[in-house]
Design a protein around this motif. Structure first.
Motif, PDB file in Angstrom:
ATOM      1  N   HIS A  39      26.792  44.833 -33.996  1.00  0.00           N
ATOM      2  CA  HIS A  39      26.480  44.052 -35.251  1.00  0.00           C
ATOM      3  C   HIS A  39      25.898  42.604 -34.680  1.00  0.00           C
ATOM      4  O   HIS A  39      26.523  41.763 -34.242  1.00  0.00           O
ATOM      5  CB  HIS A  39      28.026  43.747 -35.900  1.00  0.00           C
ATOM      6  CG  HIS A  39      27.794  43.119 -37.149  1.00  0.00           C
ATOM      7  ND1 HIS A  39      28.884  42.780 -37.986  1.00  0.00           N
ATOM      8  CD2 HIS A  39      26.689  42.858 -37.872  1.00  0.00           C
ATOM      9  CE1 HIS A  39      28.467  42.411 -39.152  1.00  0.00           C
ATOM     10  NE2 HIS A  39      26.946  42.551 -39.041  1.00  0.00           N
ATOM     11  N   GLY A  42      22.704  39.006 -39.444  1.00  0.00           N
ATOM     12  CA  GLY A  42      21.906  39.196 -40.464  1.00  0.00           C
ATOM     13  C   GLY A  42      21.472  40.767 -40.610  1.00  0.00           C
ATOM     14  O   GLY A  42      20.580  40.963 -41.289  1.00  0.00           O
ATOM     15  N   LYS A  43      22.246  41.386 -39.582  1.00  0.00           N
ATOM     16  CA  LYS A  43      22.006  42.925 -39.748  1.00  0.00           C
ATOM     17  C   LYS A  43      23.386  43.757 -40.027  1.00  0.00           C
ATOM     18  O   LYS A  43      24.327  43.038 -39.899  1.00  0.00           O
ATOM     19  CB  LYS A  43      21.438  43.480 -38.411  1.00  0.00           C
ATOM     20  CG  LYS A  43      20.134  42.746 -37.911  1.00  0.00           C
ATOM     21  CD  LYS A  43      19.552  43.481 -36.807  1.00  0.00           C
ATOM     22  CE  LYS A  43      18.240  42.996 -36.406  1.00  0.00           C
ATOM     23  NZ  LYS A  43      17.630  43.637 -35.060  1.00  0.00           N
ATOM     24  N   GLU A  44      23.315  44.814 -40.410  1.00  0.00           N
ATOM     25  CA  GLU A  44      24.496  45.690 -40.519  1.00  0.00           C
ATOM     26  C   GLU A  44      24.659  46.358 -39.264  1.00  0.00           C
ATOM     27  O   GLU A  44      24.165  46.252 -38.328  1.00  0.00           O
ATOM     28  CB  GLU A  44      24.128  46.949 -41.543  1.00  0.00           C
ATOM     29  CG  GLU A  44      23.599  46.622 -42.990  1.00  0.00           C
ATOM     30  CD  GLU A  44      23.588  47.728 -43.842  1.00  0.00           C
ATOM     31  OE1 GLU A  44      23.518  47.661 -45.104  1.00  0.00           O
ATOM     32  OE2 GLU A  44      23.673  48.878 -43.226  1.00  0.00           O
ATOM     33  N   ARG A  45      26.297  46.484 -39.171  1.00  0.00           N
ATOM     34  CA  ARG A  45      26.659  47.252 -37.943  1.00  0.00           C
ATOM     35  C   ARG A  45      26.205  48.485 -37.707  1.00  0.00           C
ATOM     36  O   ARG A  45      25.942  49.071 -38.531  1.00  0.00           O
ATOM     37  CB  ARG A  45      28.050  47.121 -38.205  1.00  0.00           C
ATOM     38  CG  ARG A  45      28.903  47.763 -36.929  1.00  0.00           C
ATOM     39  CD  ARG A  45      30.283  47.659 -36.453  1.00  0.00           C
ATOM     40  NE  ARG A  45      31.058  47.253 -38.069  1.00  0.00           N
ATOM     41  CZ  ARG A  45      32.200  46.592 -37.906  1.00  0.00           C
ATOM     42  NH1 ARG A  45      32.548  45.942 -36.873  1.00  0.00           N
ATOM     43  NH2 ARG A  45      32.817  46.556 -39.280  1.00  0.00           N
ATOM     44  N   GLU A  46      25.592  48.869 -36.612  1.00  0.00           N
ATOM     45  CA  GLU A  46      24.916  50.000 -36.176  1.00  0.00           C
ATOM     46  C   GLU A  46      25.605  50.842 -35.069  1.00  0.00           C
ATOM     47  O   GLU A  46      26.205  50.073 -34.357  1.00  0.00           O
ATOM     48  CB  GLU A  46      23.272  49.640 -36.019  1.00  0.00           C
ATOM     49  CG  GLU A  46      23.161  48.708 -34.790  1.00  0.00           C
ATOM     50  CD  GLU A  46      21.663  48.421 -34.494  1.00  0.00           C
ATOM     51  OE1 GLU A  46      20.795  49.070 -35.352  1.00  0.00           O
ATOM     52  OE2 GLU A  46      21.339  47.829 -33.741  1.00  0.00           O
ATOM     53  N   GLU A  89      16.776  41.792 -27.978  1.00  0.00           N
ATOM     54  CA  GLU A  89      17.296  42.282 -29.410  1.00  0.00           C
ATOM     55  C   GLU A  89      18.450  43.153 -29.271  1.00  0.00           C
ATOM     56  O   GLU A  89      19.118  43.522 -30.128  1.00  0.00           O
ATOM     57  CB  GLU A  89      16.126  43.355 -29.775  1.00  0.00           C
ATOM     58  CG  GLU A  89      15.404  44.286 -28.923  1.00  0.00           C
ATOM     59  CD  GLU A  89      14.277  43.984 -28.092  1.00  0.00           C
ATOM     60  OE1 GLU A  89      14.332  42.732 -27.699  1.00  0.00           O
ATOM     61  OE2 GLU A  89      13.384  44.557 -27.869  1.00  0.00           O
TER      62      GLU A  89
END
Length: 125
Positions: A39, A42-46, A89
């Motif tokens: 996670h 600013g992003k969803e957990r992936e 990233e």
């Protein structure tokens, strides 16, 4: 009560490596498929990677294929994520959890345990 505990994160330069560990109190992990997720702000957990209960099958998100390796030591009740060739990233909090493997990944909505605290991975450029 089951508690998942992730460790091994840290600050590393791009191109470096880290090995994350996941263990659980109150639960033997050896009977379950396990996965790693991340996670980033600013992003969803992936989903990142998953391993079958026996360790015989592994699955990876495309963005980590060839760089990350998931493994497990059922005798130690521990699941690992070896991360090589890290990129900025890849910076995120990394979590483990268990769940059914569907379509070559574990969907977040299917995970069976409460999320642990995670372990922070920061990759500098």
């Amino acid at each position: 009560q089951v508690q998942l505990v992730e460790s091994g994160g840290g600050l590393v330069q791009a191109g470096g490596s880290l090995r994350l560990s996941c263990t659980a109190s109150g639960r033997t992990l050896s009977s379950y498929n396990m996965g790693w997720f991340r996670h980033a702000p600013g992003k969803e957990r992936e989903f990142v990677a998953a391993i079958s209960w026996s360790g015989g099958s592994t699955y990876y998100a495309d963005f980590v294929k060839g760089r990350f390796t998931i493994s497990r030591d059922n005798a130690k009740n521990t699941v690992y994520l070896q991360m090589n060739s890290l990129k900025p990233e890849d910076s995120a909090v990394y979590y483990c959890n268990r769940g059914p493997i569907v379509g070559n990944n574990i969907r977040e909505r299917d995970v069976a345990e409460r999320w642990g605290q995670g372990t922070q991975v920061t990759v500098s450029s």
